[in-house]
Design a protein around this motif. Structure first.
Motif, PDB file in Angstrom:
ATOM      1  N   GLU A  89      -6.619  28.637 -31.947  1.00 49.68           N
ATOM      2  CA  GLU A  89      -7.161  29.511 -31.769  1.00 49.68           C
ATOM      3  C   GLU A  89      -8.924  29.814 -30.912  1.00 49.68           C
ATOM      4  N   LEU A  90      -9.728  28.904 -31.956  1.00 51.06           N
ATOM      5  CA  LEU A  90     -11.108  28.492 -31.180  1.00 51.06           C
ATOM      6  C   LEU A  90     -11.023  27.552 -29.746  1.00 51.06           C
ATOM      7  N   GLU A  91      -9.703  26.676 -29.576  1.00 52.51           N
ATOM      8  CA  GLU A  91      -9.819  25.125 -28.804  1.00 52.51           C
ATOM      9  C   GLU A  91      -8.796  26.004 -27.268  1.00 52.51           C
ATOM     10  N   ARG A  92      -8.521  27.409 -27.901  1.00 55.23           N
ATOM     11  CA  ARG A  92      -7.706  28.424 -26.296  1.00 55.23           C
ATOM     12  C   ARG A  92      -9.069  28.957 -25.740  1.00 55.23           C
ATOM     13  N   ARG A  93     -10.064  28.930 -26.412  1.00 56.20           N
ATOM     14  CA  ARG A  93     -10.640  29.970 -26.175  1.00 56.20           C
ATOM     15  C   ARG A  93     -12.245  28.996 -25.581  1.00 56.20           C
ATOM     16  N   GLU A  94     -11.926  28.102 -26.068  1.00 53.11           N
ATOM     17  CA  GLU A  94     -13.267  26.753 -25.460  1.00 53.11           C
ATOM     18  C   GLU A  94     -12.928  26.628 -23.971  1.00 53.11           C
ATOM     19  N   GLY A  95     -14.113  26.639 -23.349  1.00 54.31           N
ATOM     20  CA  GLY A  95     -14.616  26.392 -22.214  1.00 54.31           C
ATOM     21  C   GLY A  95     -14.653  28.355 -20.826  1.00 54.31           C
ATOM     22  N   LEU A  96     -14.034  29.499 -21.801  1.00 61.45           N
ATOM     23  CA  LEU A  96     -13.686  30.586 -21.834  1.00 61.45           C
ATOM     24  C   LEU A  96     -15.547  31.295 -21.954  1.00 61.45           C
ATOM     25  N   SER A  97     -16.263  31.852 -21.404  1.00 62.21           N
ATOM     26  CA  SER A  97     -17.560  32.419 -21.799  1.00 62.21           C
ATOM     27  C   SER A  97     -17.041  33.716 -22.579  1.00 62.21           C
ATOM     28  N   GLY A  98     -17.600  34.100 -23.211  1.00 58.74           N
ATOM     29  CA  GLY A  98     -17.453  35.228 -24.403  1.00 58.74           C
ATOM     30  C   GLY A  98     -16.941  36.004 -23.219  1.00 58.74           C
ATOM     31  N   LEU A  99     -17.942  36.759 -22.579  1.00 59.40           N
ATOM     32  CA  LEU A  99     -17.279  38.452 -21.812  1.00 59.40           C
ATOM     33  C   LEU A  99     -16.466  38.329 -20.807  1.00 59.40           C
ATOM     34  N   GLU A 100     -15.963  36.449 -20.219  1.00 58.04           N
ATOM     35  CA  GLU A 100     -14.841  36.367 -20.214  1.00 58.04           C
ATOM     36  C   GLU A 100     -13.400  37.040 -21.214  1.00 58.04           C
ATOM     37  N   GLU A 101     -13.420  35.711 -21.830  1.00 60.72           N
ATOM     38  CA  GLU A 101     -12.809  36.433 -23.640  1.00 60.72           C
ATOM     39  C   GLU A 101     -12.234  37.970 -23.515  1.00 60.72           C
TER      40      GLU A 101
END
Length: 115
Positions: A89-101
């Motif tokens: 899940e952390l890898e999936r989020r990698e490269g996304l900003s917190g706001l985008e997520e």
């Protein structure tokens, strides 16, 4: 040796102690007491982590986060999950900003609830 290896080894130990005797194993005792006891420990450790951080006590922060991670891993095991699931899940989020997520989660929630 990587942190992933350490987490995987710890997960194996936790898994192996699920059915052990609660009188001789702390992990077995937590599982014997049930999910509520495990979740209560996570809450306690999270609070202790916050207190250590507010004090700025770096060694105690590390100590308390280790406790928090450990008890979180016990909770993962209680739900038949592994550290690899969280890492994925952390890898999936990698490269996304917190706001985008956050925005993506809101859209997904609306889709799931039919709003």
């Amino acid at each position: 040796m990587s942190g992933n290896d350490t987490l995987a080894r710890l997960a194996e130990v936790i898994e192996s102690r699920k059915g052990a005797c609660p009188d001789t194993s702390y992990v077995a005792r937590l599982f014997h007491k049930g999910t509520d006891a495990i979740l209560k420990k996570i809450g306690e450790e999270a609070t202790e982590t916050v207190m250590a951080a507010k004090d700025g006590d770096r060694p105690k922060i590390v100590y308390e986060v280790a406790d928090l991670w450990f008890h979180s891993m016990v909770a993962l095991a209680a739900f038949d999950l592994k550290p690899a699931d969280v890492l994925a899940e952390l890898e999936r989020r990698e490269g996304l900003s917190g706001l985008e997520e956050f925005a993506l989660r809101k859209v997904q929630q609306r889709e799931n609830t039919g709003e």
